[in-house]
Scaffold this motif. Sequence first.
Motif, PDB file in Angstrom:
ATOM      1  N   ARG A 100       0.848  -1.195   0.000  1.00  0.00           N
ATOM      2  CA  ARG A 100       0.000   0.000   0.000  1.00  0.00           C
ATOM      3  C   ARG A 100       0.882   1.243   0.000  1.00  0.00           C
ATOM      4  NH1 ARG A 100      -2.920  -2.612   4.410  1.00  0.00           N
ATOM      5  NH2 ARG A 100      -2.055  -1.003   5.741  1.00  0.00           N
ATOM      6  N   MET A 101       0.761   2.062  -1.030  1.00  0.00           N
ATOM      7  CA  MET A 101       1.528   3.308  -1.099  1.00  0.00           C
ATOM      8  C   MET A 101       1.212   4.153   0.133  1.00  0.00           C
ATOM      9  SD  MET A 101       3.385   3.055  -3.734  1.00  0.00           S
ATOM     10  CE  MET A 101       3.969   4.666  -4.154  1.00  0.00           C
ATOM     11  N   GLY A 102       2.231   4.729   0.746  1.00  0.00           N
ATOM     12  CA  GLY A 102       2.060   5.565   1.918  1.00  0.00           C
ATOM     13  C   GLY A 102       2.066   4.802   3.226  1.00  0.00           C
ATOM     14  N   ALA A 103       2.142   3.462   3.172  1.00  0.00           N
ATOM     15  CA  ALA A 103       2.166   2.669   4.404  1.00  0.00           C
ATOM     16  C   ALA A 103       3.572   2.183   4.747  1.00  0.00           C
ATOM     17  CB  ALA A 103       1.228   1.475   4.290  1.00  0.00           C
ATOM     18  N   ALA A 104       4.508   2.328   3.811  1.00  0.00           N
ATOM     19  CA  ALA A 104       5.883   1.891   4.046  1.00  0.00           C
ATOM     20  C   ALA A 104       6.602   2.882   4.962  1.00  0.00           C
ATOM     21  CB  ALA A 104       6.629   1.779   2.718  1.00  0.00           C
ATOM     22  N   SER A 105       7.565   2.378   5.752  1.00  0.00           N
ATOM     23  CA  SER A 105       8.312   3.274   6.638  1.00  0.00           C
ATOM     24  C   SER A 105       9.701   2.712   6.933  1.00  0.00           C
ATOM     25  CB  SER A 105       7.552   3.491   7.952  1.00  0.00           C
ATOM     26  OG  SER A 105       7.466   2.287   8.687  1.00  0.00           O
ATOM     27  N   LEU A 106      10.514   3.572   7.490  1.00  0.00           N
ATOM     28  CA  LEU A 106      11.838   3.221   7.989  1.00  0.00           C
ATOM     29  C   LEU A 106      11.877   3.672   9.439  1.00  0.00           C
ATOM     30  CD1 LEU A 106      14.791   2.261   7.427  1.00  0.00           C
ATOM     31  CD2 LEU A 106      15.311   4.654   6.899  1.00  0.00           C
ATOM     32  N   CYS A 107      12.375   2.814  10.325  1.00  0.00           N
ATOM     33  CA  CYS A 107      12.427   3.208  11.733  1.00  0.00           C
ATOM     34  C   CYS A 107      13.802   2.960  12.326  1.00  0.00           C
ATOM     35  CB  CYS A 107      11.352   2.479  12.541  1.00  0.00           C
ATOM     36  SG  CYS A 107      11.584   0.710  12.711  1.00  0.00           S
ATOM     37  N   ALA A 108      14.064   3.658  13.433  1.00  0.00           N
ATOM     38  CA  ALA A 108      15.290   3.471  14.218  1.00  0.00           C
ATOM     39  C   ALA A 108      14.870   3.111  15.638  1.00  0.00           C
ATOM     40  CB  ALA A 108      16.132   4.739  14.220  1.00  0.00           C
ATOM     41  N   VAL A 109      15.588   2.140  16.219  1.00  0.00           N
ATOM     42  CA  VAL A 109      15.281   1.622  17.546  1.00  0.00           C
ATOM     43  C   VAL A 109      16.568   1.599  18.365  1.00  0.00           C
ATOM     44  CG1 VAL A 109      14.478  -0.456  18.772  1.00  0.00           C
ATOM     45  CG2 VAL A 109      13.402   0.214  16.605  1.00  0.00           C
ATOM     46  N   ASP A 110      16.456   1.922  19.653  1.00  0.00           N
ATOM     47  CA  ASP A 110      17.605   1.864  20.551  1.00  0.00           C
ATOM     48  C   ASP A 110      17.982   0.396  20.786  1.00  0.00           C
ATOM     49  OD1 ASP A 110      18.679   1.608  23.517  1.00  0.00           O
ATOM     50  OD2 ASP A 110      19.141   3.638  22.824  1.00  0.00           O
ATOM     51  N   LEU A 111      19.219   0.032  20.489  1.00  0.00           N
ATOM     52  CA  LEU A 111      19.677  -1.346  20.606  1.00  0.00           C
ATOM     53  C   LEU A 111      19.602  -1.859  22.041  1.00  0.00           C
ATOM     54  CD1 LEU A 111      20.992  -3.890  19.371  1.00  0.00           C
ATOM     55  CD2 LEU A 111      23.209  -2.783  19.701  1.00  0.00           C
ATOM     56  N   ARG A 112      19.930  -1.028  23.002  1.00  0.00           N
ATOM     57  CA  ARG A 112      19.964  -1.457  24.405  1.00  0.00           C
ATOM     58  C   ARG A 112      18.576  -1.638  25.003  1.00  0.00           C
ATOM     59  NH1 ARG A 112      19.732   0.947  29.112  1.00  0.00           N
ATOM     60  NH2 ARG A 112      19.786   3.047  28.261  1.00  0.00           N
TER      61      ARG A 112
END
Length: 131
Positions: free
Chosen positions: A98-110
């Motif tokens: 679905r166009m507009g539903a894709a994302s990139l995220c960053a998460v704290d490893l610890r």
Amino acid sequence: VLVCLDPATGKRRWARPAPEADFGKEGVHEESSAAASTPATDGRTVVVFVPGYGLWATDAAGKERWRLPLPQSPNLHGKASSPVLHDGRIFQLLDSRRMGAASLCAVDLRTGKLLWQTVRREVGESWSTPV
């Protein structure tokens, strides 16, 4: 299932069941697998992207550190993007048909806390790993 093998002998050191995934009505494509992505490690923490669930981390001995459910969107052949570890962060691509539903995220490893997530408005499906 996350499995750790001894590099010298190939024998199983330990195995841990992954968080239960929900693939919804789409299921997993017949030519793919829920295990298409590759775990990542810094030598102390092992991070796994579990399609239909999110991110899951254990220590090197297989003891769970944290779980982070992430939004799931339909993707024709399933999710194949692997987590990338850099400078104490995990970067994970969450693409969708679905166009507009894709994302990139960053998460704290610890801690496993979501640091940020940005929508990829003009991108649909892909199966690449962020660089």
